[in-house]
Design an enzyme around this catalytic site. Structure first.
Site, PDB file in Angstrom:
ATOM      1  N   ARG A 206      48.214  47.908  40.755  1.00 49.43           N
ATOM      2  CA  ARG A 206      47.257  48.525  39.815  1.00 49.43           C
ATOM      3  C   ARG A 206      47.600  48.111  38.393  1.00 49.43           C
ATOM      4  NH1 ARG A 206      48.824  53.566  42.797  1.00 49.43           N
ATOM      5  NH2 ARG A 206      47.418  53.582  44.567  1.00 49.43           N
ATOM      6  N   PHE A 221      36.704  51.448  47.998  1.00 47.97           N
ATOM      7  CA  PHE A 221      37.721  52.177  48.775  1.00 47.97           C
ATOM      8  C   PHE A 221      38.694  52.835  47.786  1.00 47.97           C
ATOM      9  CE2 PHE A 221      36.494  48.277  51.043  1.00 47.97           C
ATOM     10  CZ  PHE A 221      36.008  48.770  52.245  1.00 47.97           C
ATOM     11  N   ASP A 242      33.982  55.645  47.687  1.00 49.21           N
ATOM     12  CA  ASP A 242      34.782  55.988  48.859  1.00 49.21           C
ATOM     13  C   ASP A 242      33.884  56.750  49.812  1.00 49.21           C
ATOM     14  OD1 ASP A 242      38.093  56.077  49.386  1.00 49.21           O
ATOM     15  OD2 ASP A 242      36.899  57.432  50.630  1.00 49.21           O
ATOM     16  N   ASN A 268      29.500  54.178  51.938  1.00 49.48           N
ATOM     17  CA  ASN A 268      30.155  53.211  52.812  1.00 49.48           C
ATOM     18  C   ASN A 268      30.122  51.852  52.105  1.00 49.48           C
ATOM     19  OD1 ASN A 268      30.632  51.158  54.706  1.00 49.48           O
ATOM     20  ND2 ASN A 268      29.947  52.470  56.381  1.00 49.48           N
ATOM     21  N   ASP A 289      40.186  47.503  48.281  1.00 41.78           N
ATOM     22  CA  ASP A 289      41.444  48.009  48.845  1.00 41.78           C
ATOM     23  C   ASP A 289      41.150  48.848  50.086  1.00 41.78           C
ATOM     24  OD1 ASP A 289      44.078  48.727  49.232  1.00 41.78           O
ATOM     25  OD2 ASP A 289      44.065  50.312  47.725  1.00 41.78           O
ATOM     26  N   CYS A 329      46.141  45.758  54.019  1.00 41.15           N
ATOM     27  CA  CYS A 329      47.408  46.405  54.404  1.00 41.15           C
ATOM     28  C   CYS A 329      47.609  46.341  55.914  1.00 41.15           C
ATOM     29  CB  CYS A 329      47.462  47.841  53.885  1.00 41.15           C
ATOM     30  SG  CYS A 329      46.107  48.861  54.433  1.00 41.15           S
TER      31      CYS A 329
HETATM   32  N1  SAH Z   1      42.527  52.166  46.544  1.00 45.09           N
HETATM   33  C1  SAH Z   1      43.197  53.405  46.900  1.00 45.09           C
HETATM   34  C2  SAH Z   1      43.641  53.458  48.331  1.00 45.09           C
HETATM   35  C3  SAH Z   1      42.555  53.185  49.326  1.00 45.09           C
HETATM   36  S1  SAH Z   1      42.862  53.773  50.924  1.00 45.09           S
HETATM   37  C4  SAH Z   1      44.371  53.615  45.963  1.00 45.09           C
HETATM   38  O1  SAH Z   1      44.670  52.774  45.127  1.00 45.09           O
HETATM   39  O2  SAH Z   1      44.991  54.677  46.057  1.00 45.09           O
HETATM   40  C5  SAH Z   1      41.393  53.441  51.751  1.00 45.09           C
HETATM   41  C6  SAH Z   1      40.249  54.377  51.420  1.00 45.09           C
HETATM   42  O3  SAH Z   1      39.089  53.814  52.010  1.00 45.09           O
HETATM   43  C7  SAH Z   1      40.354  55.786  51.966  1.00 45.09           C
HETATM   44  O4  SAH Z   1      40.246  56.697  50.897  1.00 45.09           O
HETATM   45  C8  SAH Z   1      39.137  55.933  52.909  1.00 45.09           C
HETATM   46  O5  SAH Z   1      38.491  57.198  52.790  1.00 45.09           O
HETATM   47  C9  SAH Z   1      38.231  54.860  52.416  1.00 45.09           C
HETATM   48  N2  SAH Z   1      37.283  54.259  53.373  1.00 45.09           N
HETATM   49  C10 SAH Z   1      37.503  53.893  54.660  1.00 45.09           C
HETATM   50  N3  SAH Z   1      36.427  53.253  55.173  1.00 45.09           N
HETATM   51  C11 SAH Z   1      35.502  53.187  54.184  1.00 45.09           C
HETATM   52  C12 SAH Z   1      34.180  52.630  54.069  1.00 45.09           C
HETATM   53  N4  SAH Z   1      33.622  51.982  55.093  1.00 45.09           N
HETATM   54  N5  SAH Z   1      33.552  52.750  52.889  1.00 45.09           N
HETATM   55  C13 SAH Z   1      34.121  53.396  51.845  1.00 45.09           C
HETATM   56  N6  SAH Z   1      35.352  53.931  51.895  1.00 45.09           N
HETATM   57  C14 SAH Z   1      36.038  53.829  53.037  1.00 45.09           C
END
Ligand code: SAH
Length: 386
Positions: A206, A221, A242, A268, A289, A329
Site C-alpha cells: 500500500r 476488492f 467490495d 461484484n 487485490d 495471494c
Molecule cells: N484490498 C484489501 C484486502 C482484500 S481481501 C486490503 O488491502 O485490505 C479480498 C476482498 O474481496 C474481501 O473483502 C472480499 O469481501 C472481497 N470480494 C471477494 N469476491 C469479490 C467480488 N467478486 N467482488 C468484489 N469483492 C469481492
C-alpha cells in the site's frame, strides 16, 4: 519412551532437501499420539530430528529440529523471542504487524499477529494447538499484552481434527482495537475480521503503491479500504468496490475518520469492471487485490481465467500513463505464472505495459527458501504506456 516416527527413504530424501513437511505416504512406522513432539528416524534407525506429529493431517510431520537435538518448550520460547526481535528490528510504520510467520520463523503452523496492545494467535496443527500454553506464556512474558485472542477458526484446523473456535486466552480483548498503519487509523474487529482482523501482509505494498497514486482511482476488492485510504490521499477521486456490505460500511467509517474522500460501493468486481467499461469510464490508478482464487490445485484453471479477466478489464479502463497495482495471494499460482497471466491480459487489452515494481508480502511475513508455500502474495506495479 519418546514418541517416534520412522519415515521412508523418500521422506528422508525430501527432508534432506530442506522441506520441513513429511506427508502421510512417507511415514513407515508411527509410535506417537496426536500432537506429540516426536523423534524422526530414518529407515535404518538414524536420528534425523524432531517434529510436531499429526494423526489426521496429510502433513504428518512438521520438522522443528534436525540432527540429534530434540525440540522442547524452551526451544519454542527462544524461537518466539527471536521472531519478535526480528520484527522489532524492522522499524515497521504501524502498530499492527505479524510477529510469527509459521514455518518462516521455524515455528510451523503458528501465526502470531500484534494489534497494538493485543495479540492474536492461530495454532494450525495438533502439535501447535497443544503448545498454546507455552506460546501464551512466552508472549505474556515478552510483550505484556492487554489481551491474547486465539483466532482458531480457519478451516485448516478441521483437516487436522481440531475444533474451529475463538477464545480469549489471556487478559481481555475489546470488540474494537484501534491501530495505525502508514498514517491511517483503523478500528479492527479481531474476533470477526478476515484473517486475524486486517490484511497485514499488504502494508508495504500500500505504501509503495501510494507513490504512483494520482487522478481518478479505483480500488477493487477493497475490504476495509487499505489501499484506497493510503492512496486516496493523493487522488482527485477514489471509488472502492467490495462485495461485502460490512466491508463497505467499514471503508466509509475509516474514510470519514481519516479525512479521505472515498466513494465506497457494494458490488461484484467482475460485473462492475464490465459496467464501467460499457459507460466509457477511465481511471489513472487501479488496484486489484482479490481473494485467493486458487485455494487448491484443482482450482488453478478457473483461477487463471479469473485473474486474466479482471486484469484485462482493468487495463482497458486505465488511461495511458496510468498505474495498475495487481495482486494474487494464491500460492498455487506462482510469480512466473502470475506474470504470464498478466502478460496475456495485456495482449488481449492491446496495451503496452511495463513492470515498474515486483513486490511480495511484507517483511514481517518472510519467505522460507525451499518452501514455496510461504511465498503466497505477489504484487506487481504496472504502467500502461499506450
Ligand atoms: N484490498 C484489501 C484486502 C482484500 S481481501 C486490503 O488491502 O485490505 C479480498 C476482498 O474481496 C474481501 O473483502 C472480499 O469481501 C472481497 N470480494 C471477494 N469476491 C469479490 C467480488 N467478486 N467482488 C468484489 N469483492 C469481492
Amino acid at each position: 519412551m519418546i514418541p517416534t516416527i520412522v519415515i521412508s527413504a523418500r521422506g528422508e530424501e525430501r527432508l534432506r532437501g530442506g522441506h520441513p513437511w513429511i506427508y502421510r505416504a512417507d511415514v513407515a512406522e508411527a509410535r506417537a499420539a496426536a500432537g506429540d513432539i516426536v523423534q524422526v528416524r530414518s529407515p535404518r534407525g538414524q536420528m534425523l530430528g524432531s517434529a510436531l506429529f499429526s494423526d489426521r493431517s496429510q502433513i504428518t510431520l512438521r520438522m522443528l529440529t534436525y540432527g540429534e537435538a530434540l525440540a522442547d518448550e524452551a526451544l519454542i520460547r527462544r524461537r518466539i523471542e527471536a521472531a519478535i526481535a526480528f520484527r522489532t528490528s524492522l522499524a515497521i510504520d504501524a502498530t499492527a504487524y505479524r510477529l510469527v510467520h509459521g514455518e518462516a520463523d521455524l515455528l510451523p503452523s503458528l501465526i502470531v499477529d500484534r494489534y497494538g496492545d493485543y495479540v492474536v494467535v492461530q495454532a494450525l496443527s495438533q502439535g501447535m494447538d497443544r503448545l498454546l500454553p507455552v506460546v501464551v506464556s512466552a508472549l505474556t512474558e515478552l510483550l505484556h499484552p492487554r489481551g491474547i485472542l486465539a483466532r482458531n477458526d480457519p478451516r485448516a484446523r478441521v483437516l487436522d481434527g481440531l475444533e474451529q473456535r475463538v477464545d480469549v486466552l489471556a487478559g481481555d480483548v475489546p470488540d474494537a482495537v484501534t491501530i495505525t498503519e502508514t498514517g491511517i487509523e483503523y478500528d479492527v474487529d479481531l474476533r470477526h475480521g478476515q484473517k486475524t482482523g486486517l490484511f497485514l501482509d499488504q502494508r508495504e505494498n500500500r505504501a509503495a503503491a501510494a507513490a504512483y497514486a494520482r487522478g481518478r482511482m479505483l480500488d477493487c476488492f477493497s475490504y476495509n479500504g487499505g489501499f484506497a485510504l493510503v492512496m486516496g490521499r493523493k487522488c482527485k477521486e477514489t471509488i472502492a468496490f467490495d462485495v461485502s456490505e460490512d466491508a463497505v460500511a467499514r471503508v466509509k467509517t475509516n474514510a470519514a475518520r481519516n479525512g479521505v474522500a472515498i466513494d465506497a460501493r457494494v458490488g461484484n468486481v467482475f460485473d462492475e469492471l464490465r459496467g464501467l467499461d460499457r459507460t466509457g469510464e477511465r481511471f489513472d490508478t487501479i488496484v486489484l487485490d482479490p481473494p485467493a482464487f486458487a485455494k487448491n490445485k484443482a482450482a488453478v484453471t478457473n483461477a487463471r481465467a479469473g485473474y486474466k479477466e479482471i486484469n484485462l478489464r482493468a487495463l482497458k479502463l486505465l488511461n495511458p500513463g496510468g498505474t495498475l497495482v495487481t495482486c494474487s495471494c494464491s500460492y498455487n499460482i506462482n510469480e512466473a505464472a502470475f506474470a504470464e497471466i498478466v502478460y496475456d491480459a495485456s495482449v488481449d487489452a492491446q496495451a503496452k505495459v511495463t513492470v515498474v515494481e515486483k513486490r511480495m508480502q511484507g517483511r514481517d511475513h518472510p519467505v522460507l527458501l525451499g518452501v514455496p508455500e510461504t511465498y503466497y502474495l505477489k504484487c506487481f506495479i504496472l504502467r500502461k504506456l499506450a
